[in-house]
Write an enzyme that holds these catalytic residues in place. Structure first.
Site, PDB file in Angstrom:
ATOM      1  N   LYS A   1       0.833  -1.214   0.000  1.00  0.00           N
ATOM      2  CA  LYS A   1       0.000   0.000   0.000  1.00  0.00           C
ATOM      3  C   LYS A   1       0.865   1.262   0.000  1.00  0.00           C
ATOM      4  O   LYS A   1       0.500   2.277  -0.581  1.00  0.00           O
ATOM      5  CB  LYS A   1      -0.950   0.002   1.199  1.00  0.00           C
ATOM      6  CG  LYS A   1      -2.313  -0.566   0.868  1.00  0.00           C
ATOM      7  CD  LYS A   1      -2.372  -2.070   0.874  1.00  0.00           C
ATOM      8  CE  LYS A   1      -2.434  -2.740  -0.448  1.00  0.00           C
ATOM      9  NZ  LYS A   1      -2.473  -4.212  -0.358  1.00  0.00           N
TER      10      LYS A   1
ATOM     11  N   VAL B   1      -5.271 -10.646  -6.901  1.00  0.00           N
ATOM     12  CA  VAL B   1      -5.143  -9.421  -6.107  1.00  0.00           C
ATOM     13  C   VAL B   1      -3.696  -8.917  -6.097  1.00  0.00           C
ATOM     14  O   VAL B   1      -3.422  -7.758  -6.426  1.00  0.00           O
ATOM     15  CB  VAL B   1      -5.606  -9.688  -4.649  1.00  0.00           C
ATOM     16  CG1 VAL B   1      -5.471  -8.426  -3.816  1.00  0.00           C
ATOM     17  CG2 VAL B   1      -7.039 -10.197  -4.626  1.00  0.00           C
TER      18      VAL B   1
ATOM     19  N   SER C   1       2.751 -14.481  -9.177  1.00  0.00           N
ATOM     20  CA  SER C   1       1.767 -14.306  -8.093  1.00  0.00           C
ATOM     21  C   SER C   1       0.593 -15.239  -8.381  1.00  0.00           C
ATOM     22  O   SER C   1      -0.460 -14.807  -8.840  1.00  0.00           O
ATOM     23  CB  SER C   1       1.327 -12.843  -8.032  1.00  0.00           C
ATOM     24  OG  SER C   1       0.973 -12.386  -9.324  1.00  0.00           O
TER      25      SER C   1
ATOM     26  N   HIS D   1     -23.081  15.266   2.105  1.00  0.00           N
ATOM     27  CA  HIS D   1     -22.951  15.762   0.735  1.00  0.00           C
ATOM     28  C   HIS D   1     -21.896  16.853   0.676  1.00  0.00           C
ATOM     29  O   HIS D   1     -21.895  17.739   1.537  1.00  0.00           O
ATOM     30  CB  HIS D   1     -24.278  16.311   0.236  1.00  0.00           C
ATOM     31  CG  HIS D   1     -24.170  16.922  -1.131  1.00  0.00           C
ATOM     32  ND1 HIS D   1     -24.108  16.143  -2.259  1.00  0.00           N
ATOM     33  CD2 HIS D   1     -24.062  18.216  -1.522  1.00  0.00           C
ATOM     34  CE1 HIS D   1     -23.976  16.935  -3.315  1.00  0.00           C
ATOM     35  NE2 HIS D   1     -23.941  18.206  -2.891  1.00  0.00           N
TER      36      HIS D   1
HETATM   37  C1  LIG Z   1       1.900  -8.556  -1.507  1.00  0.00           C
HETATM   38  C2  LIG Z   1       0.785  -8.887  -0.566  1.00  0.00           C
HETATM   39  C3  LIG Z   1      -0.189  -7.943  -0.308  1.00  0.00           C
HETATM   40  C4  LIG Z   1      -1.219  -8.233   0.572  1.00  0.00           C
HETATM   41  N1  LIG Z   1      -2.162  -7.280   0.799  1.00  0.00           N
HETATM   42  C5  LIG Z   1      -3.165  -7.540   1.639  1.00  0.00           C
HETATM   43  C6  LIG Z   1      -4.133  -6.544   1.930  1.00  0.00           C
HETATM   44  O1  LIG Z   1      -4.072  -5.429   1.412  1.00  0.00           O
HETATM   45  N2  LIG Z   1      -5.123  -6.849   2.795  1.00  0.00           N
HETATM   46  C7  LIG Z   1      -5.216  -8.071   3.398  1.00  0.00           C
HETATM   47  O2  LIG Z   1      -6.139  -8.302   4.171  1.00  0.00           O
HETATM   48  N3  LIG Z   1      -4.312  -9.039   3.139  1.00  0.00           N
HETATM   49  C8  LIG Z   1      -3.289  -8.795   2.297  1.00  0.00           C
HETATM   50  N4  LIG Z   1      -2.345  -9.759   2.077  1.00  0.00           N
HETATM   51  C9  LIG Z   1      -2.488 -11.052   2.764  1.00  0.00           C
HETATM   52  C10 LIG Z   1      -2.001 -10.945   4.210  1.00  0.00           C
HETATM   53  O3  LIG Z   1      -0.663 -10.506   4.203  1.00  0.00           O
HETATM   54  C11 LIG Z   1      -2.103 -12.301   4.905  1.00  0.00           C
HETATM   55  O4  LIG Z   1      -3.423 -12.797   4.778  1.00  0.00           O
HETATM   56  C12 LIG Z   1      -1.770 -12.160   6.380  1.00  0.00           C
HETATM   57  O5  LIG Z   1      -0.445 -11.695   6.560  1.00  0.00           O
HETATM   58  C13 LIG Z   1      -1.918 -13.498   7.113  1.00  0.00           C
HETATM   59  O6  LIG Z   1      -1.640 -13.305   8.449  1.00  0.00           O
HETATM   60  P1  LIG Z   1      -1.084 -14.501   9.373  1.00  0.00           P
HETATM   61  O7  LIG Z   1      -0.961 -13.898  10.731  1.00  0.00           O
HETATM   62  O8  LIG Z   1      -1.917 -15.693   9.186  1.00  0.00           O
HETATM   63  O9  LIG Z   1       0.348 -14.873   8.778  1.00  0.00           O
HETATM   64  P2  LIG Z   1       1.653 -14.045   8.418  1.00  0.00           P
HETATM   65  O10 LIG Z   1       1.371 -12.602   8.253  1.00  0.00           O
HETATM   66  O11 LIG Z   1       2.271 -14.755   7.284  1.00  0.00           O
HETATM   67  O12 LIG Z   1       2.565 -14.176   9.692  1.00  0.00           O
HETATM   68  C14 LIG Z   1       3.115 -15.386  10.094  1.00  0.00           C
HETATM   69  C15 LIG Z   1       4.305 -15.099  10.983  1.00  0.00           C
HETATM   70  O13 LIG Z   1       4.698 -16.310  11.602  1.00  0.00           O
HETATM   71  C16 LIG Z   1       6.113 -16.411  11.575  1.00  0.00           C
HETATM   72  N5  LIG Z   1       6.448 -17.834  11.692  1.00  0.00           N
HETATM   73  C17 LIG Z   1       6.146 -18.838  10.842  1.00  0.00           C
HETATM   74  N6  LIG Z   1       6.541 -20.024  11.352  1.00  0.00           N
HETATM   75  C18 LIG Z   1       7.104 -19.747  12.544  1.00  0.00           C
HETATM   76  C19 LIG Z   1       7.665 -20.548  13.553  1.00  0.00           C
HETATM   77  N7  LIG Z   1       7.724 -21.861  13.467  1.00  0.00           N
HETATM   78  N8  LIG Z   1       8.178 -19.925  14.650  1.00  0.00           N
HETATM   79  C20 LIG Z   1       8.116 -18.571  14.786  1.00  0.00           C
HETATM   80  N9  LIG Z   1       7.578 -17.774  13.870  1.00  0.00           N
HETATM   81  C21 LIG Z   1       7.058 -18.362  12.766  1.00  0.00           C
HETATM   82  C22 LIG Z   1       6.482 -15.777  10.246  1.00  0.00           C
HETATM   83  O14 LIG Z   1       7.845 -15.380  10.246  1.00  0.00           O
HETATM   84  C23 LIG Z   1       5.518 -14.594  10.230  1.00  0.00           C
HETATM   85  O15 LIG Z   1       6.082 -13.492  10.912  1.00  0.00           O
HETATM   86  C24 LIG Z   1      -1.286  -9.490   1.215  1.00  0.00           C
HETATM   87  C25 LIG Z   1      -0.289 -10.443   0.985  1.00  0.00           C
HETATM   88  C26 LIG Z   1       0.741 -10.151   0.112  1.00  0.00           C
HETATM   89  C27 LIG Z   1       1.794 -11.177  -0.100  1.00  0.00           C
END
Ligand SMILES: Cc1cc2nc3c(=O)[nH]c(=O)nc-3n(C[C@H](O)[C@H](O)[C@H](O)COP(=O)(O)OP(=O)(O)OC[C@H]3O[C@@H](n4cnc5c(N)ncnc54)[C@H](O)[C@@H]3O)c2cc1C
Length: 475
Positions: free
Chosen positions: A58, A193, A279, A454
């Site tokens: 963003k 996306v 992607s 408005h």
């Molecule tokens: C380019 C891009 C743009 C995006 N834009 C949007 C958007 O605008 N809006 C939106 O809603 N979503 C967006 N997304 C999707 C969004 O980023 C994900 O849905 C979201 O980050 C998922 O959250 P999470 O907490 O499940 O996992 P993640 O954000 O992936 O976090 C997981 C964390 O766990 C850590 N981890 C993994 N395994 C271990 C372990 N064994 N021990 C310790 N740490 C560990 C990782 O290092 C990471 O920090 C986008 C994704 C991408 C790639």
């Protein structure tokens, strides 16, 4: 002796860090383990979303949109800017600063809420009487014990078979957010996306962008009328999207990348580009988690198996966010995180996937919630629909951005809102009104009777609700 916690969250992305904060708010002794490293090797809380996802994308979308406006649209407002220049290094540095602000903000929130933070990789060791033993591998290796575990380990980008990411020529979202010189020709495989957002950034900055999409329809999950309008607008801007392609081979060399593919008619084609963004979706991440040690069940695609409440196959082990079924969205992960913490506290929260909003931050933006017209047709539910174009909205005219429309779909008999679909300026913000309305089971008549400021873009929402009953006032 290992420190014992009521709740240990593995993963500090939007799902994990929010779950940890909510658990701490509810009085649980809570720890969060996250392994993400910044460029200095220090912690960088916030996961994919903060580091290489939602936030940096963003930031670059905003910067590149300013650049495009300054170059192409300021003149319409009588503003001259002389020779337009691009300092890409500064733009990327600003993006990194925005990311860091978010990383630091989460560390602050952990301190404020007394969440213990462990920087390193968390792995299941065994299940014992006191709870689950979890090893933390990192600068300060440790072992902690958890009564409840919330797994929030997120997802990784899916690579094309035979074309692994090298982040120099073949880029995932990570490399796509850090290209250090605008490529002349950029290929993007996958017009979903992430592909559309990344393609938009680099097109605005001057790249000739060609996108290759396997599906025959543009944004197949989006309401057809909205997708068609978005396709028209993005194509007009110069984004070239080819649908229904079949990728045969990706080769890299000194000159860049060569993609061989069959087009929708089955004819062999090649795309030569300086860099290629791939992607094509994301895969759940359980690398290093060691689920086998405790018998945590994964499905055939690698997702952790959970029920509707995010309970896994093991007692007191929960999983949320991208590593489980459902939309891969940061706000979905956050809602699941809050809900799980509250369930551990004996509460009965509910996450309704039908009211999870979707946004694509292209220009025009695309946003929707609920069901599309094609889904309703397939289910046989009788509905009525109404649309209102931004062309007829005073604020949109003043902004100089009249592309797109708002569309309401309501039940034919009860008038309950079943879906709201938007393409146009700032619809990422407008969609919230529709989400609130649907959560409260509102009818289109409810929105039509609410006073909207408005001139505002939100008047298009009211007018689209009026359009369901064929009584728009300004069109
Ligand atoms: C380019 C891009 C743009 C995006 N834009 C949007 C958007 O605008 N809006 C939106 O809603 N979503 C967006 N997304 C999707 C969004 O980023 C994900 O849905 C979201 O980050 C998922 O959250 P999470 O907490 O499940 O996992 P993640 O954000 O992936 O976090 C997981 C964390 O766990 C850590 N981890 C993994 N395994 C271990 C372990 N064994 N021990 C310790 N740490 C560990 C990782 O290092 C990471 O920090 C986008 C994704 C991408 C790639």
């Amino acid at each position: 002796m290992s420190t014992a916690y009521d709740v240990v969250v593995i993963g500090g992305g939007p799902g994990g860090y929010i779950a940890a904060i909510r658990a701490a708010q509810l009085g649980f002794n809570t720890a969060c383990i996250d392994e993400w490293k910044n460029d200095k090797g220090g912690p960088a809380l916030g996961g994919t979303c903060t580091n290489i996802g939602c936030i940096p994308s963003k930031a670059l979308l905003q910067s590149s949109e300013h650049y495009e406006h300054a170059g192409k649209h300021f003149a319409d407002h009588g503003i001259g800017v002389g020779a337009l220049t691009l300092d890409l290094a500064k733009m990327l540095a600003r993006k990194s600063a925005v990311v860091k602000q978010n990383n630091d903000g989460i560390q602050f929130l952990f301190k404020k809420n007394k969440v213990a933070f462990f920087h390193g990789r968390g792995s299941f060791v065994k299940a014992g009487e006191g709870g689950y033993e979890i090893a933390v591998a990192g600068d300060k290796p440790d072992t902690i014990v958890a009564k409840h575990v919330i797994v929030a380990t997120g997802s990784n980008p899916r690579a094309l078979p035979g074309a692994p990411f090298d982040e120099k020529l073949i880029l995932s979202n990570d490399g796509a957010l850090s290209i250090d010189a605008v490529p002349k020709k950029l290929g993007v495989i996958g017009a979903g996306v992430i592909g559309l957002e990344m393609g938009s950034v680099w097109r605005r900055l001057g790249a000739d962008v060609t996108m290759l999409e396997a599906l025959p329809a543009f944004l197949g999950a989006v309401d057809e009328q909205i997708a068609k309008e978005a396709n028209k607008a993005l194509t007009k801007q110069g984004l070239k999207v080819q649908l229904g392609v079949k990728i045969a081979k990706v080769e890299t060399g000194k000159a860049g990348v060569k993609v061989s593919y069959a087009d929708a008619a089955g004819k062999d084609q090649t795309l030569e580009c300086d860099k290629l963004i791939v992607s094509i979706g994301r895969v759940p991440n359980t690398i290093g988690l060691n689920p086998e040690a405790v018998g945590l069940k994964l499905d055939e695609r690698g997702f952790i198996v959970v029920d509707g409440d995010c309970k896994t196959s093991l007692p007191n082990v929960w999983a949320i966010g991208d590593v489980v079924r459902g939309p891969m969205l940061a706000h979905k992960a956050e809602e699941e995180g809050v809900a799980v913490a509250e369930r551990i506290a004996g509460q009965h929260p509910h996450v309704d996937f039908n009211t999870v909003p979707w946004v694509i931050y292209t220009s025009p933006e695309i946003a929707w919630v609920g069901q599309t017209e094609q889904q309703l047709k397939a289910s046989g539910r009788a509905y009525k629909a109404g649309t209102f174009p931004f062309l007829a909205n005073g604020r949109a005219r003043a902004l100089g951005d009249t592309t797109g429309m708002v569309k309401f779909i309501a039940d034919a008999k009860t008038d309950e809102i079943l879906g709201v679909h938007m393409v146009g300026p700032m619809v990422s913000e407008l969609i919230s009104e529709a989400v609130v309305a649907m959560e409260f089971k509102a009818s289109s008549e409810d929105i039509a009777r609410i006073c909207h400021a408005h001139p505002s873009l939100s008047e298009a929402t009211k007018e689209a609700a009026l359009a369901v009953d064929k009584r728009t006032l300004n069109f």
